[in-house]
Design a protein around this motif. Sequence first.
Motif, PDB file in Angstrom:
ATOM      1  N   ALA A 209       0.809  -1.219   0.000  1.00  0.00           N
ATOM      2  CA  ALA A 209       0.000   0.000   0.000  1.00  0.00           C
ATOM      3  C   ALA A 209       0.840   1.267   0.000  1.00  0.00           C
ATOM      4  O   ALA A 209       0.351   2.330  -0.385  1.00  0.00           O
ATOM      5  CB  ALA A 209      -0.946   0.007   1.202  1.00  0.00           C
ATOM      6  N   VAL A 210       2.089   1.175   0.435  1.00  0.00           N
ATOM      7  CA  VAL A 210       2.913   2.382   0.517  1.00  0.00           C
ATOM      8  C   VAL A 210       3.878   2.510  -0.666  1.00  0.00           C
ATOM      9  O   VAL A 210       4.738   3.393  -0.660  1.00  0.00           O
ATOM     10  CB  VAL A 210       3.710   2.416   1.842  1.00  0.00           C
ATOM     11  CG1 VAL A 210       2.763   2.385   3.025  1.00  0.00           C
ATOM     12  CG2 VAL A 210       4.716   1.268   1.926  1.00  0.00           C
ATOM     13  N   LEU A 211       3.740   1.669  -1.679  1.00  0.00           N
ATOM     14  CA  LEU A 211       4.588   1.805  -2.859  1.00  0.00           C
ATOM     15  C   LEU A 211       4.360   3.182  -3.477  1.00  0.00           C
ATOM     16  O   LEU A 211       3.238   3.534  -3.846  1.00  0.00           O
ATOM     17  CB  LEU A 211       4.265   0.707  -3.878  1.00  0.00           C
ATOM     18  CG  LEU A 211       4.698  -0.713  -3.517  1.00  0.00           C
ATOM     19  CD1 LEU A 211       4.197  -1.702  -4.563  1.00  0.00           C
ATOM     20  CD2 LEU A 211       6.208  -0.804  -3.375  1.00  0.00           C
ATOM     21  N   ASP A 212       5.419   3.946  -3.590  1.00  0.00           N
ATOM     22  CA  ASP A 212       5.315   5.325  -4.070  1.00  0.00           C
ATOM     23  C   ASP A 212       5.698   5.381  -5.548  1.00  0.00           C
ATOM     24  O   ASP A 212       6.694   6.004  -5.935  1.00  0.00           O
ATOM     25  CB  ASP A 212       6.209   6.230  -3.236  1.00  0.00           C
ATOM     26  CG  ASP A 212       6.013   7.706  -3.577  1.00  0.00           C
ATOM     27  OD1 ASP A 212       4.946   8.048  -4.123  1.00  0.00           O
ATOM     28  OD2 ASP A 212       6.943   8.498  -3.298  1.00  0.00           O
ATOM     29  N   VAL A 213       4.887   4.739  -6.382  1.00  0.00           N
ATOM     30  CA  VAL A 213       5.167   4.663  -7.810  1.00  0.00           C
ATOM     31  C   VAL A 213       3.845   4.404  -8.533  1.00  0.00           C
ATOM     32  O   VAL A 213       2.974   3.705  -8.010  1.00  0.00           O
ATOM     33  CB  VAL A 213       6.189   3.532  -8.089  1.00  0.00           C
ATOM     34  CG1 VAL A 213       5.650   2.183  -7.667  1.00  0.00           C
ATOM     35  CG2 VAL A 213       6.611   3.507  -9.541  1.00  0.00           C
ATOM     36  N   PRO A 214       3.632   4.993  -9.714  1.00  0.00           N
ATOM     37  CA  PRO A 214       2.412   4.683 -10.469  1.00  0.00           C
ATOM     38  C   PRO A 214       2.376   3.197 -10.850  1.00  0.00           C
ATOM     39  O   PRO A 214       3.391   2.628 -11.264  1.00  0.00           O
ATOM     40  CB  PRO A 214       2.544   5.561 -11.719  1.00  0.00           C
ATOM     41  CG  PRO A 214       3.468   6.660 -11.332  1.00  0.00           C
ATOM     42  CD  PRO A 214       4.442   6.049 -10.377  1.00  0.00           C
ATOM     43  N   ILE A 215       1.201   2.603 -10.716  1.00  0.00           N
ATOM     44  CA  ILE A 215       1.059   1.163 -10.955  1.00  0.00           C
ATOM     45  C   ILE A 215      -0.121   0.901 -11.875  1.00  0.00           C
ATOM     46  O   ILE A 215      -1.224   1.419 -11.653  1.00  0.00           O
ATOM     47  CB  ILE A 215       0.850   0.397  -9.635  1.00  0.00           C
ATOM     48  CG1 ILE A 215       2.046   0.601  -8.695  1.00  0.00           C
ATOM     49  CG2 ILE A 215       0.651  -1.098  -9.907  1.00  0.00           C
ATOM     50  CD1 ILE A 215       1.829   0.024  -7.309  1.00  0.00           C
ATOM     51  N   LEU A 216       0.126   0.086 -12.890  1.00  0.00           N
ATOM     52  CA  LEU A 216      -0.940  -0.476 -13.716  1.00  0.00           C
ATOM     53  C   LEU A 216      -1.036  -1.949 -13.371  1.00  0.00           C
ATOM     54  O   LEU A 216      -0.064  -2.701 -13.535  1.00  0.00           O
ATOM     55  CB  LEU A 216      -0.644  -0.298 -15.203  1.00  0.00           C
ATOM     56  CG  LEU A 216      -1.587  -1.018 -16.180  1.00  0.00           C
ATOM     57  CD1 LEU A 216      -3.023  -0.512 -16.036  1.00  0.00           C
ATOM     58  CD2 LEU A 216      -1.095  -0.867 -17.613  1.00  0.00           C
ATOM     59  N   LEU A 217      -2.195  -2.383 -12.872  1.00  0.00           N
ATOM     60  CA  LEU A 217      -2.434  -3.773 -12.505  1.00  0.00           C
ATOM     61  C   LEU A 217      -3.344  -4.406 -13.554  1.00  0.00           C
ATOM     62  O   LEU A 217      -4.498  -4.004 -13.705  1.00  0.00           O
ATOM     63  CB  LEU A 217      -3.077  -3.851 -11.123  1.00  0.00           C
ATOM     64  CG  LEU A 217      -3.456  -5.253 -10.621  1.00  0.00           C
ATOM     65  CD1 LEU A 217      -2.209  -6.105 -10.373  1.00  0.00           C
ATOM     66  CD2 LEU A 217      -4.299  -5.151  -9.346  1.00  0.00           C
TER      67      LEU A 217
END
Length: 289
Positions: A209-217
């Motif tokens: 939850a704290v990943l500080d990066v844009p994510i496409l799932l």
Amino acid sequence: MRMTVPTPLGDIAIRCYGAPGAPALLLLHANPGDGRDYDAVLPALADRHRTFVADWPGYGDSTVSEPRLVTPERLVAAAEQVLDALADEEGVREVSVLGNSVGGYVACRLAEGRHARSITALVLVDPAGFTRRTVLTRWFCREVMGRPARARRLVVPLARAYLGRLGTSSARATYERTRRLPGDVRRLAVHCAIWRGFADPDFGLADPAVLDVPILLLWGRRDPVVPAFLDGRRAQRHLPVRTLSVLLPTAHEPYNERPDLFLRHTLPFLKDPRAVSAGRLRPSRPRRR
């Protein structure tokens, strides 16, 4: 262009495509498989990015020193060495990472670790690491897919299921490579070691939850390995709220089964990944079926 990155697990082969000045993109494949699994989408990706395609130790053109040591956590360490080599030899200071299955897990771990500031975006394709750990899942990883005598009978039919309809030449080529796996003692040993690693106590993400990066799932609705209605929803709950989530009408490898649809979602995201964090792209949630 090709480069080789020495690691304690073996020499990792990297194929390099695209213009040197283009934004960097690293592709990490699933288990089993190799970088050729991305061949259907590689031309479109390399047209816009400096694309680096890695083969995990023991797969493709990579070597392996001790197959039983190839665990997901050691793949993370090997991928960190790949990023070090890309920085030293190619001048890559920022990179997006696209990973499928165990490759998706490694991508997340890279964004948690010492290379976090260099990761500009993550594309997670049916990633490992979000399966609820139970006695049954640990037993399956260790005693079924983790044992060569049992896995060699299951790896081909499982691949036939997770590759979907085999309607593309790339999916058929991936399947043919998998069909040769049971007769390759070292590759089979790597395959089983990675599966056993999913049951290790140290396997897992610290706090997605704290990943500080844009994510496409991206998740295949018909994935029989990590089902969308279980693992996909769990990933959505644990990843940052601004994750752009898309459910696709595919199995485990949408880039193989529906490369056109895969690129339709992936290319715009990679072009402007920060649009997700800025709220200009609206996440879409899987619908109940």
